[in-house]
Design a protein around this motif. Structure first.
Motif, PDB file in Angstrom:
ATOM      1  N   VAL A   1      -0.692   5.885  -6.856  1.00 51.03           N
ATOM      2  CA  VAL A   1      -1.802   4.941  -7.177  1.00 51.03           C
ATOM      3  C   VAL A   1      -2.635   4.832  -6.081  1.00 51.03           C
ATOM      4  CG1 VAL A   1      -2.135   2.627  -7.978  1.00 51.03           C
ATOM      5  CG2 VAL A   1      -0.166   3.980  -8.908  1.00 51.03           C
ATOM      6  N   ASP A   2      -3.886   4.862  -6.147  1.00 45.68           N
ATOM      7  CA  ASP A   2      -4.965   4.372  -5.053  1.00 45.68           C
ATOM      8  C   ASP A   2      -4.588   3.031  -4.506  1.00 45.68           C
ATOM      9  OD1 ASP A   2      -6.043   7.012  -5.130  1.00 45.68           O
ATOM     10  OD2 ASP A   2      -7.652   6.496  -6.484  1.00 45.68           O
ATOM     11  N   ALA A   3      -4.615   2.930  -3.303  1.00 47.68           N
ATOM     12  CA  ALA A   3      -4.447   1.624  -2.669  1.00 47.68           C
ATOM     13  C   ALA A   3      -4.816   1.455  -1.304  1.00 47.68           C
ATOM     14  CB  ALA A   3      -2.853   1.059  -2.739  1.00 47.68           C
ATOM     15  N   GLU A   4      -5.307   0.365  -0.855  1.00 49.07           N
ATOM     16  CA  GLU A   4      -5.633   0.446   0.640  1.00 49.07           C
ATOM     17  C   GLU A   4      -5.598  -1.146   1.194  1.00 49.07           C
ATOM     18  OE1 GLU A   4     -10.168   0.297   1.079  1.00 49.07           O
ATOM     19  OE2 GLU A   4     -10.425   0.337  -1.141  1.00 49.07           O
TER      20      GLU A   4
ATOM     21  N   ALA B   1      -4.954  -2.449  -4.838  1.00 45.48           N
ATOM     22  CA  ALA B   1      -4.843  -1.196  -5.717  1.00 45.48           C
ATOM     23  C   ALA B   1      -5.464  -1.263  -6.963  1.00 45.48           C
ATOM     24  CB  ALA B   1      -3.397  -1.108  -6.003  1.00 45.48           C
TER      25      ALA B   1
ATOM     26  N   VAL C   1       0.720  -1.108  -0.082  1.00 46.35           N
ATOM     27  CA  VAL C   1      -0.014   0.018   0.106  1.00 46.35           C
ATOM     28  C   VAL C   1       1.093   1.406   0.042  1.00 46.35           C
ATOM     29  CG1 VAL C   1      -1.662   1.319   1.621  1.00 46.35           C
ATOM     30  CG2 VAL C   1      -1.939  -1.096   0.951  1.00 46.35           C
TER      31      VAL C   1
ATOM     32  N   PHE D   1       2.436   1.757  -3.621  1.00 47.04           N
ATOM     33  CA  PHE D   1       1.518   2.368  -4.478  1.00 47.04           C
ATOM     34  C   PHE D   1       1.105   3.781  -4.215  1.00 47.04           C
ATOM     35  CE2 PHE D   1       0.084  -2.030  -5.702  1.00 47.04           C
ATOM     36  CZ  PHE D   1       0.297  -1.873  -7.100  1.00 47.04           C
ATOM     37  N   THR D   2       0.962   4.253  -2.676  1.00 44.59           N
ATOM     38  CA  THR D   2       0.723   5.497  -2.576  1.00 44.59           C
ATOM     39  C   THR D   2       1.840   6.412  -2.776  1.00 44.59           C
ATOM     40  OG1 THR D   2      -0.821   4.764  -0.764  1.00 44.59           O
ATOM     41  CG2 THR D   2       0.077   6.982  -0.597  1.00 44.59           C
TER      42      THR D   2
END
Length: 391
Positions: A48-51, A65, A40, A43-44
């Motif tokens: 890039v959106d990630a969780e 992601a 996460v 990507f952040t």
């Protein structure tokens, strides 16, 4: 000068795979969280959106992601957990060192499957960096617990992170697998009667009973080997662990023995039929040998597959070209592809590295194979999301 973020969050696939290997995520015990958090953060860091997505009833999260929007959706699936490295002194290379030497990346998970996960991450980042707004949605799974049947991938699908197609990036030496064996693991408990080892005839040694049951398993395995699937090969039954008498005095004849039975399942076999076969085996042991035993299912991975010539499989084969054989093929090991197929999503298994390296001492992967795989995967992503499988 290399920026700190470049060293911590590299966008080169081999450097990233090495960085992932350095994150100890052994399972058991199930230490995926640091790796999921790194995915996460990576990507952040790159915009890039990630969780994190929790796996129910555990503290072992998955990472996900997403890039793009609209149809179709392609999932690139990997897992963060690795099997234990056991004794590091047996390794010539630090199992969590992520060393690149002699043209190979060394370490636990280098093959199974942090290089595959790195490929998914870099391919997704490169798509995010494209100048034009690309069509379709690309989703990356970094799932927890694949090695022991924790429903990491299942959780992500149920939470809405599924897709129209999926590529599971397990090591296949860049061959395209459209089917895989299933597996069920049973814990078999054999009953006896304890007594002092100086008077063994006054009790019943559970180990002796276990021998009778295991003899029957050997006979069962011989019959299973006559069953075969053209893509995934033979069915098997193997004892993989045994325990008896470890919790008592050394001079006690044990009243219970336990062992694990690993049963490999072909695509045309059902778990209900396999359960019945094992139950019949244990019933025969009681009826004919006087051995009382019961089974408990520890974990079950269903077999799964799509048509060998499904358009997704053909697309990946064409992209791979002469780097791997192009005839239909299946994997002897179970993978999370089953979770997509069960959901009605066509999925193939494809990635760099050899399954024969997985779970071994001094696990490693050729870096050149990983580097060759990246443009292939990026081409597959572009073709799928541009509607190349429509019609």
């Amino acid at each position: 000068m290399v920026e700190a973020s470049d060293a911590e969050y590299p966008d080169d696939v081999v450097d990233l795979a090495a960085r992932l290997v350095r994150v100890d995520s052994e399972n058991p015990p199930g230490n995926e969280r640091p790796c999921a958090e790194y995915v996460v953060d990576w990507f952040t860091e790159h915009g890039v959106d990630a969780e994190l997505v929790p796996t129910p009833n555990t503290d072992r999260p998955n990472a996900v992601a997403t890039v793009g929007s609209g149809d179709p959706t392609l999932v690139l699936n990997g897992h963060t957990d690795v099997v234990p490295a056991d004794d590091p002194d047996e390794w010539a290379h630090d199992p969590f060192g992520g060393e690149v030497e002699d043209g190979r990346l060394w370490g636990r998970g280098s093959t199974d499957m942090k290089t595959g996960l790195a490929l998914a991450m870099v391919a997704t980042l490169n798509r995010e960096r494209a100048d034009a707004e690309p069509p379709g949605t690309l989703v990356v799974h970094a799932a927890a617990g694949e090695e022991t049947g924790l429903p990491g991938t299942r959780t992500l699908i149920e939470e809405g992170y599924g897709g129209d197609y999926a590529v599971v990036l397990e090591p296949t030496e860049l061959r395209v697998a459209t089917s895989a064996k299933g597996v069920v693991t049973y814990r078999i408990g054999v009953h006896g009667e304890s007594t002092h080892a100086s008077n063994p005839d006054e009790g019943t040694n559970a180990i002796d009973g276990a021998r009778d049951v295991m003899d029957r398993i050997d006979e069962y395995d011989a019959r299973l080997r006559e069953r075969s699937d053209p893509l995934v090969g033979q069915a098997y039954a193997n004892v993989t662990a045994f325990e008896a008498g470890t919790g008592s005095n050394m001079a006690v004849v044990p009243a219970r023995a336990e062992f694990l039975l690993d049963r490999r399942i072909l695509p045309d076999e059902s778990i209900e039929d396999v359960d019945r076969e094992v139950d019949d085996l244990l019933a025969a042991a009681e009826r004919e040998d006087g051995v009382v035993a019961e089974r408990e299912t520890v974990q079950h991975y269903a077999s799964a597959g799509i048509e060998p010539n499904h358009p997704l499989a053909e697309l990946v084969r064409d992209g791979t070209g002469d780097l791997a054989p192009d005839e239909p093929w299946g994997m002897a090991a179970a993978t999370d592809a089953r979770e997509f197929v069960a959901d009605g999503t066509p999925a193939v298994v494809w990635g760099p590295g050899s399954l024969s390296e997985a779970h071994t001492v001094d696990e490693s992967i050729p870096v050149a194979e990983a580097e060759r795989a990246l443009p292939i995967l990026e081409s597959v992503v572009e073709d799928v999301l541009s509607g190349g499988l429509d019609g």
